[in-house]
Design a protein around this motif. Structure first.
Motif, PDB file in Angstrom:
ATOM      1  N   LEU A   6      -2.725  -9.675  -5.974  1.00  0.00           N
ATOM      2  CA  LEU A   6      -3.776 -10.326  -5.184  1.00  0.00           C
ATOM      3  C   LEU A   6      -4.559 -11.332  -6.033  1.00  0.00           C
ATOM      4  O   LEU A   6      -4.859 -12.438  -5.592  1.00  0.00           O
ATOM      5  N   LYS A   7      -4.870 -10.913  -7.254  1.00  0.00           N
ATOM      6  CA  LYS A   7      -5.774 -11.719  -8.074  1.00  0.00           C
ATOM      7  C   LYS A   7      -5.105 -12.952  -8.672  1.00  0.00           C
ATOM      8  O   LYS A   7      -5.767 -13.961  -8.928  1.00  0.00           O
TER       9      LYS A   7
ATOM     10  N   PRO B  27      -2.437   0.840  -8.108  1.00  0.00           N
ATOM     11  CA  PRO B  27      -3.435  -0.107  -7.581  1.00  0.00           C
ATOM     12  C   PRO B  27      -3.662  -1.292  -8.502  1.00  0.00           C
ATOM     13  O   PRO B  27      -3.965  -2.398  -8.028  1.00  0.00           O
ATOM     14  N   ASP B  28      -3.502  -1.083  -9.807  1.00  0.00           N
ATOM     15  CA  ASP B  28      -3.702  -2.209 -10.722  1.00  0.00           C
ATOM     16  C   ASP B  28      -2.610  -3.260 -10.534  1.00  0.00           C
ATOM     17  O   ASP B  28      -2.882  -4.467 -10.548  1.00  0.00           O
ATOM     18  N   ALA B  29      -1.379  -2.795 -10.372  1.00  0.00           N
ATOM     19  CA  ALA B  29      -0.275  -3.739 -10.162  1.00  0.00           C
ATOM     20  C   ALA B  29      -0.465  -4.487  -8.845  1.00  0.00           C
ATOM     21  O   ALA B  29      -0.238  -5.708  -8.764  1.00  0.00           O
TER      22      ALA B  29
ATOM     23  N   ALA C 258       0.815   5.714   0.103  1.00  0.00           N
ATOM     24  CA  ALA C 258      -0.120   4.803  -0.547  1.00  0.00           C
ATOM     25  C   ALA C 258      -0.641   5.375  -1.850  1.00  0.00           C
ATOM     26  O   ALA C 258      -0.845   4.654  -2.821  1.00  0.00           O
ATOM     27  N   ARG C 259      -0.832   6.700  -1.910  1.00  0.00           N
ATOM     28  CA  ARG C 259      -1.441   7.268  -3.111  1.00  0.00           C
ATOM     29  C   ARG C 259      -0.515   7.187  -4.328  1.00  0.00           C
ATOM     30  O   ARG C 259      -0.954   7.376  -5.453  1.00  0.00           O
TER      31      ARG C 259
END
Lengths: 189, 109
Positions: free
Chosen positions: A15-16, A8-10, A3-4
């Motif tokens: 999601l957004k 996270p932005d992608a 996960a690390r």
């Protein structure tokens, strides 16, 4: 991939930018895409690792039309749909009392959410449908009594739709509107 | 439509009629547990679906008021989900469309 190592932005962008899609082109959804979407559902969190759900993929247009006739929440006929089923026999093997269980619908929701996000990441549109006659859908799909239809996920290639928002339409809720920090009513961290 | 003129006949296939019946019966069932305003949505959506079937089976209706009214309903019915005051205003306005059509036909215009 750990996960690390993810971006996270992608991930957040997926999601957004996802929206419920209710209008589809007639282009079929490939089996490869459907398989990836089901894989995403399989990796959703499942209370107690119970996995008491099944995913029924429906591609036959006549069957989809029949389902829609008893599913007022299906505002269009998608080229494909996935019906999330609760398997009462699997639940019995896990000693789950479905009438008392509070995790079942949560697990349906997490599986559905994974499917919606995966579909969006693949460039597809998707819409969860909860407004339908369970008995009617069971008949249309020929379900045995131990399989209960919970949600329907409509899937397809999105057709362009103008959303036509009024100038005075209520503003969308923000994360802040929905969040309290440490105490009820405290909107700031 | 003046009484001395025969009413135009439109048709539905048996499948279309059964689909409408299934939709209406299912809407009645789910109205037992859905928010009350969803009942209005099911009714206006039923009007849209019925027009969809009529237009499918009766190509001559393409020149009627129905295509535009159906398109308008399909655009504005979904406001129920994000702009309820505008949706309610739409519900108050939209029966006038078919009312005007009935009057227009009665007057033989």
């Amino acid at each position: 991939m750990a996960a690390r190592q993810m971006d996270p932005d992608a991930f957040f962008q997926v999601l957004k930018t996802r929206r419920v899609c209710r209008s589809f082109t007639g282009e079929p959804v490939s089996d490869e895409h459907l398989t990836r979407i089901i894989e995403a559902a399989r990796w959703a969190s499942s209370a107690g690792n119970r996995h008491i759900h099944k995913f029924l993929v429906v591609r036959n247009p006549d069957t989809i039309r029949n389902i829609r006739s008893v599913a007022p929440g299906m505002l269009s006929e998608p080229p494909a749909a996935v019906v999330i089923l609760t398997d009462a026999e699997a639940a019995r093997r896990e000693s789950i009392q479905l009438e008392l269980d509070t995790a079942n619908h949560g697990d349906v929701g997490t599986a559905a959410m994974n499917m919606l996000n995966m579909a969006h990441a693949l460039g597809l549109g998707a819409c969860p449908v909860t407004s339908f006659s369970h008995s009617g859908v069971a008949v249309m799909l020929g379900l045995p009594p131990h399989l209960e239809p919970e949600w329907i996920i409509m899937l397809g290639h999105p057709a362009p739709v103008e959303r036509n928002l009024n100038a005075g339409a209520p503003k969308p809720l923000t994360a802040r509107d929905l969040t309290w920090w440490d105490a009820v009513g405290q909107h700031e961290p | 439509m003046p009484d001395d003129q025969p009413a135009a006949e439109v048709r539905l296939t048996e499948k279309q009629a059964l689909d409408m019946l299934a939709f209406l019966a299912s809407s009645a069932e789910i109205s037992l547990h859905e928010p009350t305003y969803y009942g209005t949505f099911r009714l206006i959506d039923a009007a849209s679906r019925l027009m969809g079937y009529l237009l499918e089976s009766n190509p001559e209706l393409a020149d009627s008021f129905m295509p535009a009214w159906k398109a308008d309903i399909d655009t504005r019915k979904v406001w129920m989900m994000w702009d309820r005051p505008a949706y309610y205003q739409f519900l108050k306005e939209t029966p006038a469309v078919v009312a005007e059509e009935i009057r227009r036909r009665e007057e033989g215009a």
